[in-house]
Motif scaffolding. Structure first.
Motif, mmCIF file in Angstrom:
data_model
loop_
_atom_site.group_PDB
_atom_site.id
_atom_site.type_symbol
_atom_site.label_atom_id
_atom_site.label_comp_id
_atom_site.label_asym_id
_atom_site.label_seq_id
_atom_site.Cartn_x
_atom_site.Cartn_y
_atom_site.Cartn_z
ATOM 1 N N ALA A 29 0.177 -39.006 -9.484
ATOM 2 C CA ALA A 29 0.619 -38.662 -8.126
ATOM 3 C C ALA A 29 0.974 -39.921 -7.345
ATOM 4 C CB ALA A 29 -0.463 -37.863 -7.401
ATOM 5 N N ARG A 66 1.783 -42.889 -8.646
ATOM 6 C CA ARG A 66 2.948 -43.525 -9.261
ATOM 7 C C ARG A 66 4.245 -42.783 -8.949
ATOM 8 N NH1 ARG A 66 0.647 -45.241 -15.263
ATOM 9 N NH2 ARG A 66 -0.720 -46.910 -14.527
ATOM 10 N N SER A 67 4.133 -41.467 -8.728
ATOM 11 C CA SER A 67 5.330 -40.672 -8.442
ATOM 12 C C SER A 67 5.891 -40.947 -7.054
ATOM 13 C CB SER A 67 5.005 -39.181 -8.553
ATOM 14 O OG SER A 67 4.312 -38.733 -7.397
ATOM 15 N N GLY A 68 5.084 -41.582 -6.227
ATOM 16 C CA GLY A 68 5.508 -41.802 -4.851
ATOM 17 C C GLY A 68 5.257 -40.609 -3.956
ATOM 18 N N MET A 69 4.646 -39.552 -4.498
ATOM 19 C CA MET A 69 4.407 -38.347 -3.711
ATOM 20 C C MET A 69 3.100 -38.415 -2.917
ATOM 21 S SD MET A 69 5.895 -35.628 -6.537
ATOM 22 C CE MET A 69 5.525 -34.044 -5.768
ATOM 23 N N GLN A 80 5.995 -34.267 -10.800
ATOM 24 C CA GLN A 80 5.238 -35.483 -10.488
ATOM 25 C C GLN A 80 5.195 -36.419 -11.705
ATOM 26 O OE1 GLN A 80 1.032 -34.985 -9.069
ATOM 27 N NE2 GLN A 80 1.910 -35.351 -7.072
ATOM 28 N N GLU A 114 8.927 -35.043 -1.580
ATOM 29 C CA GLU A 114 7.624 -34.507 -1.149
ATOM 30 C C GLU A 114 6.833 -35.654 -0.596
ATOM 31 O OE1 GLU A 114 3.620 -32.169 -1.961
ATOM 32 O OE2 GLU A 114 5.288 -31.900 -3.287
#
Lengths: 409, 409
Positions: A99, A101-104, B98, B409
């Motif tokens: 999460a 690392r995803s930038g989310m 993700q 997101e």
């Protein structure tokens, strides 16, 4: 891809707590994790949460993630329950890293909780059995002790591993657990105690098996952009590896190693740019004493077949070359299914922060956690490193940030 | 952060299949999803998997993710079971996005599966009840129909919503489901049928409630780096939003709206840079007919209190301004808990690929999926857009890639 850091992690006492609920235990772990963050964490800072639980007892089986996070005031954020049997919260930590690392998300909670001791013995057989292969293991009457006994038997036959070596795992882990105020079975045991204990599933005695446990653990993971707001001594998630395998032991090529552990470790080492020799300590999945011996071999601490000798030599003792399960491991600290993986991260955080008291590994800067689901249907490995941000502190190797990394995990 | 694309998605027939297991259903969905990818997908290309299931019946409750993926030959990859009750596989899709965005995977499977019809009525009450609040809902005897009946009652009292309007939801969704060969209840019903059916939980009649269902669905998600290997007409995940809330209805401020849906939609719209007016169709969570009316309002298709009038006006019919639940929705297509969210994505994929047959929304380029866990303890919303890569095709608005986006997101 941005880096992820553990900024805090903690666990409740592990044990039998008839006056606690899964919500109250989770809340205690969350508060302790918040307190472990040097600069503190406001609940409003948490962007997302992953909660690992098998749901033993089946009380709040569905939506147990949101039910836990609502109780600690994390209202409205995305909360996801993650389940991979005993590796549930190891995977929750991995999802938190993903999460970030995803930038989310910038700050993510990864935790786990399980209440097991208010469930009857028959019900426990069901609730643990559902993490084995249902058709050919659980419904044919095979328990988890039975599955691991088959692995122990095969290891003994193939490599000459002895019952005494299995007992050495118990002796070592109880010695460590006796130094851990959170441990469920925080007492020492002798080789004779372990050897003479009643048989659970031949060749495993009672002391070769972990207990059933209530408990919770929480880790707080932050992105590189915000980590400095929370700590000057960040613990970087240098490598993550995860893998699955056939859920049923009978479907696998080998009974003397867990391929999912091997693959997960390989990936984690590769992404971290290190090998097993670079570790200062490890928390490994010792649900049964044979499992720790398999872990030594699967994680590359020794060659296949040499795990029994490794523990017997004292190399994995607290004062050995590579201390393993300084917390006491699942054997002595306890094994609240869904909380175990995050609990391992909590111990690694303590060691890397220099807060492990009389079980501290001197100068620990890099550690590994290894969490297995079932008998190896899933495994997840994290390599955690203390970064040298403070002038007074230094890592022994090159700065992790200087290392070449393509795609983490 | 990289973009994520749906390159294929499909579902099994939904219904009652006493000769199928959760593994065989999952395998059928996986094969169908592979076939839906224009250039095909080799199983070896799949880097990671997320499987949503509540585990109704409790047979392979633990490690049900790896148990499903091992059966389709996805050996060794990280597989994680995701559970947020009826939103399990909606969250699995989100986790796949993700994973892609994190850079830790390029091709990710997100699926769901549930077997419900071989479970007794009493057991079903338990297995569905565990996704309500255990202490104050399930153990006090409140069923999910009871929870949604309270919401319907409150909506009627506050806004004058009528039983006939609830029935209009059923009539519309059965009309759509009759055009869907995968639907469990693929027949039309009249307003009179719905109104005169027996009461399940006042004011909800049998036709205001979805059935229990067996089924599976799988979506395949790819990163922007590799998407061109699989399709020339990629469906982009333009926005994702997810939120949690108090699991128990009695703990919430309002019975006439689901805050988790509102928050999830707000985030998804913001990240996609669109509003509800920009949608060509939507698949929403109509476990009970009142839930679809709440969804209209929570997702911004109309003002609070106007949902009943909206369905009555025909605006959400297949030939209306904004067709909702073209698949038949949970009501007619069926509701296999863990498979529902991925099934919604499968319908959206079909619509955006122009493959929806006689229920095709002409020129559909942008759709929304909305998946709710329990009575609103969790919700997840995806905005999906067909990109104009082929010269012969065009999107109606500006290219999504041209839009300003900060953090998806």
């Amino acid at each position: 891809m941005r880096d992820a850091y553990i900024v805090g992690a903690a666990q409740t006492d592990f044990g039998s707590f008839p006056d606690e609920s899964y919500r109250s235990l989770f809340a205690s772990a969350f508060e302790a994790a918040r307190e472990s963050v040097p600069a503190g964490v406001d609940p409003d800072d948490v962007d997302e949460a992953f909660v690992g639980t098998l749901g033993v007892g089946g009380r709040q089986l569905g939506l147990s993630g949101p039910a836990a996070t609502e109780h600690v005031g994390l209202h409205g954020i995305p909360t996801t329950r993650v389940e991979n049997a005993c590796a549930a919260s190891g995977y929750a930590v991995r999802q938190a890293v993903q999460a970030v690392r995803s930038g989310m998300a910038d700050v993510v909670l990864a935790g786990g909780v399980e209440i097991m001791t208010d469930t009857s013995s028959d019900a426990t057989k069901y609730w643990l059995g559902v993490s084995g292969e249902t058709e050919w293991e659980r419904l044919s009457g095979t328990t988890f002790a039975g599955v691991y006994a088959q692995m122990a038997d095969a290891h003994m036959a193939e490599y000459g591993t002895t019952s005494e070596q299995l007992s050495h795992v118990a002796v070592k882990n109880h010695r460590n657990g006796a130094k851990n105020p959170h441990a469920q079975l925080g007492f020492e045991c002798s080789l004779e105690d372990a050897e003479s204990a009643q048989t659970v599933a031949d060749p495993l005695t009672l002391y070769h098996c972990c207990p059933t446990t209530d408990g919770a653990a929480v880790a707080l993971i932050a992105s590189e952009e915000v980590v400095a707001e929370y700590t000057d001594d960040p613990i970087r998630v240098a490598g993550v590896g995860a893998a699955s395998d056939a859920v049923g032991l009978f479907q696998r090529d080998s009974y003397t190693g867990i391929e999912a552990s091997q693959r997960a470790a390989e990936t984690a080492y590769e992404r971290a740019g290190i090998g097993p020799d670079d570790l200062d300590f490890a928390e490994v999945h010792d649900c049964f004493s044979i499992a720790e011996i398999l872990a030594y071999e699967d994680l590359g601490f020794c060659e296949p077949g040499e795990g029994g000798e490794l523990v017997e030599s004292g190399a994995t003792a607290l004062d050995g070359e590579l201390p393993v399960n300084t917390s006491g491991g699942l054997k002595s600290k306890g094994h609240p299914i869904g909380a175990t993986g995050a609990g391992q991260v909590a111990e690694a955080f303590k060691q890397l922060s220099g807060d492990a008291g009389n079980r501290q590994v001197e100068g620990a800067t890099r550690g590994l956690t290894h969490n297995v689901g079932g008998s190896g249907g899933a495994a997840v490995v994290h390599v955690l490193e203390r970064e040298a941000r403070s002038a007074s502190e230094g890592t022994s190797g090159p700065s992790p940030r200087e290392r070449e990394r393509e795609v983490a995990e």
